[in-house]
Design a protein around this motif. Structure first.
Motif, PDB file in Angstrom:
ATOM      1  N   GLU A 151       0.824  -1.217   0.000  1.00 60.77           N
ATOM      2  CA  GLU A 151       0.000   0.000   0.000  1.00 60.77           C
ATOM      3  C   GLU A 151       0.851   1.258   0.000  1.00 60.77           C
ATOM      4  O   GLU A 151       0.426   2.312  -0.489  1.00 60.77           O
ATOM      5  CB  GLU A 151      -0.929  -0.008   1.215  1.00 60.77           C
ATOM      6  CG  GLU A 151      -2.093  -0.984   1.096  1.00 60.77           C
ATOM      7  CD  GLU A 151      -2.926  -1.024   2.368  1.00 60.77           C
ATOM      8  OE1 GLU A 151      -2.459  -0.456   3.395  1.00 60.77           O
ATOM      9  OE2 GLU A 151      -4.015  -1.619   2.356  1.00 60.77           O
ATOM     10  N   ASN A 152       2.058   1.145   0.555  1.00 64.13           N
ATOM     11  CA  ASN A 152       2.942   2.299   0.640  1.00 64.13           C
ATOM     12  C   ASN A 152       3.997   2.324  -0.474  1.00 64.13           C
ATOM     13  O   ASN A 152       5.041   2.959  -0.336  1.00 64.13           O
ATOM     14  CB  ASN A 152       3.619   2.338   2.001  1.00 64.13           C
ATOM     15  CG  ASN A 152       2.680   2.828   3.093  1.00 64.13           C
ATOM     16  OD1 ASN A 152       2.517   4.029   3.293  1.00 64.13           O
ATOM     17  ND2 ASN A 152       2.053   1.877   3.787  1.00 64.13           N
ATOM     18  N   GLY A 153       3.729   1.573  -1.552  1.00 65.99           N
ATOM     19  CA  GLY A 153       4.567   1.692  -2.737  1.00 65.99           C
ATOM     20  C   GLY A 153       5.707   0.703  -2.853  1.00 65.99           C
ATOM     21  O   GLY A 153       6.604   0.890  -3.695  1.00 65.99           O
ATOM     22  N   ALA A 154       5.723  -0.371  -2.077  1.00 67.74           N
ATOM     23  CA  ALA A 154       6.789  -1.373  -2.202  1.00 67.74           C
ATOM     24  C   ALA A 154       6.720  -2.030  -3.583  1.00 67.74           C
ATOM     25  O   ALA A 154       5.643  -2.384  -4.060  1.00 67.74           O
ATOM     26  CB  ALA A 154       6.652  -2.425  -1.111  1.00 67.74           C
ATOM     27  N   ASP A 155       7.880  -2.167  -4.216  1.00 69.35           N
ATOM     28  CA  ASP A 155       7.957  -2.767  -5.551  1.00 69.35           C
ATOM     29  C   ASP A 155       7.961  -4.294  -5.395  1.00 69.35           C
ATOM     30  O   ASP A 155       8.895  -4.867  -4.825  1.00 69.35           O
ATOM     31  CB  ASP A 155       9.242  -2.307  -6.255  1.00 69.35           C
ATOM     32  CG  ASP A 155       9.299  -2.750  -7.707  1.00 69.35           C
ATOM     33  OD1 ASP A 155       8.570  -3.696  -8.069  1.00 69.35           O
ATOM     34  OD2 ASP A 155      10.097  -2.175  -8.468  1.00 69.35           O
ATOM     35  N   PRO A 156       6.968  -4.993  -5.926  1.00 67.30           N
ATOM     36  CA  PRO A 156       6.885  -6.453  -5.744  1.00 67.30           C
ATOM     37  C   PRO A 156       7.839  -7.238  -6.632  1.00 67.30           C
ATOM     38  O   PRO A 156       7.875  -8.469  -6.546  1.00 67.30           O
ATOM     39  CB  PRO A 156       5.430  -6.767  -6.102  1.00 67.30           C
ATOM     40  CG  PRO A 156       5.055  -5.721  -7.086  1.00 67.30           C
ATOM     41  CD  PRO A 156       5.800  -4.473  -6.662  1.00 67.30           C
ATOM     42  N   ASP A 157       8.610  -6.545  -7.477  1.00 62.73           N
ATOM     43  CA  ASP A 157       9.491  -7.262  -8.405  1.00 62.73           C
ATOM     44  C   ASP A 157      10.974  -7.117  -8.075  1.00 62.73           C
ATOM     45  O   ASP A 157      11.824  -7.558  -8.841  1.00 62.73           O
ATOM     46  CB  ASP A 157       9.249  -6.771  -9.843  1.00 62.73           C
ATOM     47  CG  ASP A 157       7.880  -7.177 -10.360  1.00 62.73           C
ATOM     48  OD1 ASP A 157       7.370  -8.229  -9.912  1.00 62.73           O
ATOM     49  OD2 ASP A 157       7.314  -6.438 -11.178  1.00 62.73           O
ATOM     50  N   ILE A 158      11.301  -6.468  -6.963  1.00 63.33           N
ATOM     51  CA  ILE A 158      12.712  -6.351  -6.585  1.00 63.33           C
ATOM     52  C   ILE A 158      13.163  -7.690  -6.001  1.00 63.33           C
ATOM     53  O   ILE A 158      12.598  -8.185  -5.022  1.00 63.33           O
ATOM     54  CB  ILE A 158      12.935  -5.219  -5.565  1.00 63.33           C
ATOM     55  CG1 ILE A 158      12.556  -3.864  -6.192  1.00 63.33           C
ATOM     56  CG2 ILE A 158      14.375  -5.202  -5.089  1.00 63.33           C
ATOM     57  CD1 ILE A 158      12.704  -2.698  -5.241  1.00 63.33           C
ATOM     58  N   ALA A 159      14.182  -8.297  -6.619  1.00 70.66           N
ATOM     59  CA  ALA A 159      14.638  -9.630  -6.234  1.00 70.66           C
ATOM     60  C   ALA A 159      15.805  -9.556  -5.265  1.00 70.66           C
ATOM     61  O   ALA A 159      16.491  -8.530  -5.164  1.00 70.66           O
ATOM     62  CB  ALA A 159      15.037 -10.415  -7.483  1.00 70.66           C
ATOM     63  N   ASN A 160      16.045 -10.670  -4.594  1.00 70.63           N
ATOM     64  CA  ASN A 160      17.210 -10.765  -3.705  1.00 70.63           C
ATOM     65  C   ASN A 160      18.440 -11.175  -4.505  1.00 70.63           C
ATOM     66  O   ASN A 160      18.401 -11.230  -5.740  1.00 70.63           O
ATOM     67  CB  ASN A 160      16.926 -11.731  -2.552  1.00 70.63           C
ATOM     68  CG  ASN A 160      16.640 -13.152  -3.048  1.00 70.63           C
ATOM     69  OD1 ASN A 160      16.886 -13.491  -4.207  1.00 70.63           O
ATOM     70  ND2 ASN A 160      16.103 -13.980  -2.179  1.00 70.63           N
ATOM     71  N   VAL A 161      19.518 -11.503  -3.817  1.00 73.39           N
ATOM     72  CA  VAL A 161      20.775 -11.805  -4.495  1.00 73.39           C
ATOM     73  C   VAL A 161      20.667 -13.068  -5.349  1.00 73.39           C
ATOM     74  O   VAL A 161      21.414 -13.248  -6.310  1.00 73.39           O
ATOM     75  CB  VAL A 161      21.924 -11.926  -3.460  1.00 73.39           C
ATOM     76  CG1 VAL A 161      21.785 -13.189  -2.627  1.00 73.39           C
ATOM     77  CG2 VAL A 161      23.282 -11.864  -4.129  1.00 73.39           C
ATOM     78  N   GLU A 162      19.722 -13.966  -5.008  1.00 69.22           N
ATOM     79  CA  GLU A 162      19.495 -15.173  -5.827  1.00 69.22           C
ATOM     80  C   GLU A 162      18.473 -14.908  -6.936  1.00 69.22           C
ATOM     81  O   GLU A 162      18.041 -15.820  -7.610  1.00 69.22           O
ATOM     82  CB  GLU A 162      19.000 -16.335  -4.947  1.00 69.22           C
ATOM     83  CG  GLU A 162      20.051 -16.958  -4.057  1.00 69.22           C
ATOM     84  CD  GLU A 162      20.188 -16.196  -2.747  1.00 69.22           C
ATOM     85  OE1 GLU A 162      19.242 -15.457  -2.405  1.00 69.22           O
ATOM     86  OE2 GLU A 162      21.231 -16.316  -2.082  1.00 69.22           O
ATOM     87  N   ARG A 163      18.093 -13.651  -7.088  1.00 68.37           N
ATOM     88  CA  ARG A 163      17.127 -13.214  -8.095  1.00 68.37           C
ATOM     89  C   ARG A 163      15.741 -13.797  -7.851  1.00 68.37           C
ATOM     90  O   ARG A 163      14.940 -13.966  -8.764  1.00 68.37           O
ATOM     91  CB  ARG A 163      17.615 -13.539  -9.508  1.00 68.37           C
ATOM     92  CG  ARG A 163      18.714 -12.582  -9.962  1.00 68.37           C
ATOM     93  CD  ARG A 163      19.363 -12.905 -11.270  1.00 68.37           C
ATOM     94  NE  ARG A 163      18.490 -13.436 -12.288  1.00 68.37           N
ATOM     95  CZ  ARG A 163      18.910 -14.022 -13.393  1.00 68.37           C
ATOM     96  NH1 ARG A 163      20.221 -14.154 -13.599  1.00 68.37           N
ATOM     97  NH2 ARG A 163      18.078 -14.474 -14.287  1.00 68.37           N
TER      98      ARG A 163
END
Length: 575
Positions: free
Chosen positions: A131-143
């Motif tokens: 709701e506060n704009g977090a991007d759901p597609d940002i991956a971690n170091v393992e992608r």
């Protein structure tokens, strides 16, 4: 102060508070209690308040001028990460109202607060962050994306929430797996259907060419498999190594999956890069139920083109039940390995019978021979293998079915049949071979005759390696019998052989052996001409009748005593 040895438990790499101990994450080692107390004292006040769930304190602290919400610890964790990890959704709202721009900040391992909340399955936190704009597609170091992680956790509510906020459904991790791969692997049909409706590609391969349908077959997930096919998955897609879903199901012994795939017309005749087809791997793994299902769908012509029969693999692994099924189904018991497959073995074997004899598997040997297997197809005759193993039953089976008792080893040429060399320690077997037509006369052929013989050369044990350089001259019988292994048996061996020859002259070396023991003088006299007329007549009769008719001599209208004489049974021998 002596500290306790560190205990290896999965923990968060962030600052450790009381609540953090309850929900550890795999990131390092637990420090001992001294370190815990020491680190607790080093925590920022706002972090302490978050870990303790003190929402009022957090609200007061963010308003203070000296409070920096972007101060990170050694692992790159800021207060927002702590709140997401511990499930403090109210704290998340307070922090983001104070500084909304930090919503997508990542730790040193590239984890956003959203990823941490998803990993810990804090649904309220996930909702607050999105709701506060977090991007759901940002991956971690393992992608891995938050959506991928939600599928891994098998949390449909979280998956639905991420999809509603626009998460990319086809993003893949470092190994090429998508969220659909992960859900199929876990047989979670509900999540799979959500992903497909959101646009997940059912035929998307990972870095090894493995599609979701391959994953379902490999792991035995029939429900996921059915859902994928309903949504247009390619039933016969091949991975990078050429394996199909059917091949993998056979390899892993999933009978229900194999049955379902075949009912959907899966191609049972697609070989992988190794050349093996599904029926090959099923025979090798010993699953008779799968083999029986594959037989009607498998082309015998396609099997022949692979250069290896499932009979070879069943015989190699002692899968007698599989062998019986394949023989009854009409697979060629005389199919031979292609050159490429044969070269993988030192002895250059080629027939299924050879594998059975090499394994000393009498039941398999019997099945193959009774089904018409030719015992003389291999470069190194299976009879020689059985003789070297000293297995009387296998030797008898092979000889009864036409094995060549005069077989030679092409790579180790000898003047006499190699079968003699392999049974010198087994005089009963030696006599049996002679009774069945083995050439005894060649054993007395020597290029030196009565002249002095050169010293015996030390030879390696006879092996059957076609790549080995062969000598120009053939090995003679007197050379072999003079080795340390056989010399003490020389007299009895010569005695047996003399019963199957007429006039012969012993070479100097054989005479030397017979002279070395007083008990062997009678054998030496036995060899001296003239040989008895009865012996010469017996040899002539045996030659005229031939081996096949000699085996039926008992049915002839002649006196039993004569039959025993012709068969060298006129006197008992003890070896």
């Amino acid at each position: 102060m002596v500290r306790k040895k560190k205990r290896k438990y999965p923990v968060s790499g962030r600052s450790v508070g009381e609540n953090a101990l309850l929900v550890p994450e795999v990131r390092g080692e637990w420090p001992d209690w001294f370190d815990l107390i020491e680190r607790q004292q080093e925590l920022e006040p706002i972090v302490k308040a978050i870990l303790d769930g003190a929402v009022g304190t957090v609200r007061l602290l963010v308003k203070q001028p000296g409070c920096n919400l972007l101060t990170a610890n050694k692992d790159g964790w800021i207060p927002l990460h702590e709140a997401a990890y511990c499930g403090q959704d109210q704290c998340i709202k307070i922090l983001l109202r104070a500084q909304p721009g930090m919503v997508n900040q990542r730790t040193l391992k590239w984890k956003t607060a959203l990823m941490l909340a998803v990993a810990m399955e804090h649904l309220a936190c996930v909702e607050s962050l999105l709701e506060n704009g977090a991007d759901p597609d940002i991956a971690n170091v393992e992608r891995e994306t938050p959506l991928y992680k939600a599928c891994e956790k098998e949390n449909p509510a979280m998956v639905a929430m991420l999809l509603n906020y626009g998460a990319s459904v086809n993003k893949n991790c470092i190994q090429g797996w998508t969220a659909l791969h992960e859900s199929v692997c876990r047989n979670n049909v509900e999540i799979c259907e959500m992903l497909v409706k959101a646009g997940a590609k059912v035929n998307m391969p990972n870095m090894y060419g493995i599609t979701p349908i391959f994953v379902a077959a490999q792991s035995g997930k029939v429900d996921a498999l059915r859902m994928l096919l309903k949504n247009g998955a390619d039933l016969n897609s091949q991975a990078a190594d050429g394996a199909t879903a059917l091949y993998e199901a056979c390899k892993n012994g999933h009978e229900d999956v194999v049955e379902f795939l075949l009912s959907q017309n899966a191609d049972a005749n697609k070989p992988g890069k190794t050349g093996l087809m599904p029926i090959h791997i099923a025979a090798q793994r010993g699953n008779d139920g799968i083999v029986a299902m594959l037989i009607p769908a498998t082309s015998k012509a396609r099997v022949r083109r692979t250069g290896i029969s499932p009979l070879h693999l069943a015989a190699e692994r002692n899968r007698n039940d599989i062998l019986e099924i394949l023989i009854e189904a009409g697979f060629d018991v005389n199919a031979t390995l292609s050159e490429d497959h044969s070269m993988m073995y030192e002895d250059r074997r080629s027939s299924a019978l050879y594998f059975a004899v090499m394994n000393n598997n009498i039941d398999a040997t019997t099945m193959l021979l009774e089904a018409g297997a030719n015992p003389n197809l291999d470069t190194f005759n299976p009879l020689l293998v059985a003789l070297r193993q000293g297995c009387v039953q296998t030797v008898t089976l092979l000889v009864q079915h036409g094995a060549n008792v005069n077989a030679y080893i092409p790579t180790h040429p000898t003047i006499f049949p190699a079968a003699v060399m392999f049974c010198m320690k087994y005089l009963t077997l030696l006599k049996y071979l002679m009774d069945n037509g083995c050439d005894a006369l060649s054993c007395f052929s020597c290029v030196y005759g009565s002249n002095p013989h050169p010293p015996i050369k030390t030879r390696r044990n006879v092996r059957y390696d076609v790549d080995e350089t062969t000598e120009n001259t053939c090995i003679q019988f007197c050379e072999v019998i003079s080795t340390e292994t056989y010399s003490r048996w020389a007299g009895p061996i010569i005695d047996v052989l003399l019963d199957y020859v007429g006039h012969v002259k012993l070479c100097a070396r054989l005479v030397e052996h017979l002279d070395s023991y007083h008990e062997w003088q009678g054998i030496k006299e036995k060899s001296m001409p003239p040989r008895p007329l009865m012996q010469l007549c017996r040899l002539k009769i045996r030659k005229l009748l031939g081996i096949n008719r000699l085996k039926k001599i008992c049915k002839l209208p002649v006196p039993p005593r004569l039959i025993k004489f012709i068969n060298h049974q006129e006197r008992e021998r003890e070896f």
